[in-house]
Design a protein around this motif. Sequence first.
Motif: not given
Length: 68
Positions: A15-20, A58-68
């Motif tokens: 799962x990718x969470x785009x920041x901001x 996040x590591x445990x649930x495969x959630x990654x944060x990325x900046x646009x």
Amino acid sequence: MGTSIDYQKVMNEIVWVNLPGPAEPTAGMSGGELLHGFLAELGTSEIPEIKKFVGELSYRWNVHFRTK
């Protein structure tokens, strides 16, 4: 009689969470958009304890944060 080892194939997705993310919820936002905003706010926290806790989850649930 069953085998001594049972296993289940588990498919993992990232799962990718785009920041901001969205700063405030607005009328008509979907559940996914609300969750994205919530996770984005946690991911950009300045409090070290929160950053560490969110990073571990996040590591445990495969959630990654990325900046646009």
